[in-house]
Design a protein around this motif. Structure first.
Motif, PDB file in Angstrom:
ATOM      1  N   GLU A   1       0.914  -1.178   0.168  1.00 39.07           N
ATOM      2  CA  GLU A   1      -0.125   0.027  -0.040  1.00 39.07           C
ATOM      3  C   GLU A   1       0.876   1.283  -0.095  1.00 39.07           C
ATOM      4  O   GLU A   1       0.475   2.215  -0.853  1.00 39.07           O
TER       5      GLU A   1
ATOM      6  N   VAL B   1       1.055   6.379  -7.209  1.00 39.90           N
ATOM      7  CA  VAL B   1       0.109   7.079  -7.557  1.00 39.90           C
ATOM      8  C   VAL B   1       0.096   8.513  -7.269  1.00 39.90           C
ATOM      9  O   VAL B   1      -0.041   9.235  -8.275  1.00 39.90           O
ATOM     10  N   GLU B   2       0.690   8.879  -6.430  1.00 39.58           N
ATOM     11  CA  GLU B   2       0.958  10.259  -6.118  1.00 39.58           C
ATOM     12  C   GLU B   2       2.029  10.953  -7.054  1.00 39.58           C
ATOM     13  O   GLU B   2       1.789  11.926  -7.579  1.00 39.58           O
TER      14      GLU B   2
ATOM     15  N   SER C   1       2.417   1.482  -3.420  1.00 43.63           N
ATOM     16  CA  SER C   1       1.409   2.121  -4.343  1.00 43.63           C
ATOM     17  C   SER C   1       1.110   3.438  -4.253  1.00 43.63           C
ATOM     18  O   SER C   1       0.834   4.023  -5.349  1.00 43.63           O
ATOM     19  N   ALA C   2       1.022   3.871  -3.047  1.00 42.60           N
ATOM     20  CA  ALA C   2       0.546   5.297  -2.894  1.00 42.60           C
ATOM     21  C   ALA C   2       1.481   6.123  -3.273  1.00 42.60           C
ATOM     22  O   ALA C   2       1.186   7.445  -3.776  1.00 42.60           O
ATOM     23  N   ARG C   3       2.946   5.883  -3.054  1.00 41.00           N
ATOM     24  CA  ARG C   3       3.966   6.641  -3.748  1.00 41.00           C
ATOM     25  C   ARG C   3       3.721   6.824  -5.061  1.00 41.00           C
ATOM     26  O   ARG C   3       3.931   7.735  -5.933  1.00 41.00           O
TER      27      ARG C   3
ATOM     28  N   THR D   1      -5.526   8.485  -9.501  1.00 41.91           N
ATOM     29  CA  THR D   1      -6.697   8.614  -8.433  1.00 41.91           C
ATOM     30  C   THR D   1      -7.082   6.991  -8.358  1.00 41.91           C
ATOM     31  O   THR D   1      -7.319   6.438  -9.398  1.00 41.91           O
ATOM     32  N   ARG D   2      -6.993   6.385  -7.225  1.00 36.87           N
ATOM     33  CA  ARG D   2      -7.440   5.051  -6.783  1.00 36.87           C
ATOM     34  C   ARG D   2      -8.925   5.231  -6.162  1.00 36.87           C
ATOM     35  O   ARG D   2      -8.998   5.620  -5.063  1.00 36.87           O
TER      36      ARG D   2
END
Length: 100
Positions: A10, A17-18, A13-15, A23-24
């Motif tokens: 997570e 995406v940013e 993935s957040a890194r 946008t998830r």
């Protein structure tokens, strides 16, 4: 064990995406998993002679298959994390062992 791994995926993935302005939303997790399974299928087909190797060496094809398998695993864990699933309990129920 899996909860820690899910949290690590997570965070990664957040890194991603940013950094890429993505946008998830709730659908993203399943759609992305589906995309990655398709890529795994392509890698498997190339590795097993069912698809064009596109100039990839046998070593490259093995690495591609491992990489795509890692992507599928990562997206399974992201899906489970996003939906609050207890995979360890599910594995114990479905596979009859406790992950260690």
């Amino acid at each position: 064990m899996l909860a820690t791994l899910m949290a690590q995926f997570e965070a990664a993935s957040a890194r991603y995406v940013e950094a890429n302005g993505l946008t998830r939303d709730p659908d993203w997790y399943l759609l992305k998993l589906h995309e990655e399974v398709g890529e795994l299928t392509q890698a498997f087909n190339r590795k097993t002679g069912r698809g064009r190797p596109k100039g990839r060496s046998p070593e490259d094809l093995s690495r591609d298959l491992a990489d795509e398998t890692a992507d599928v695993l990562g997206h399974i864990l992201l899906f489970a994390h996003a939906h609050g699933l207890d995979l360890e309990a599910a594995i114990e129920r479905k596979w009859w062992f406790r992950p260690e």
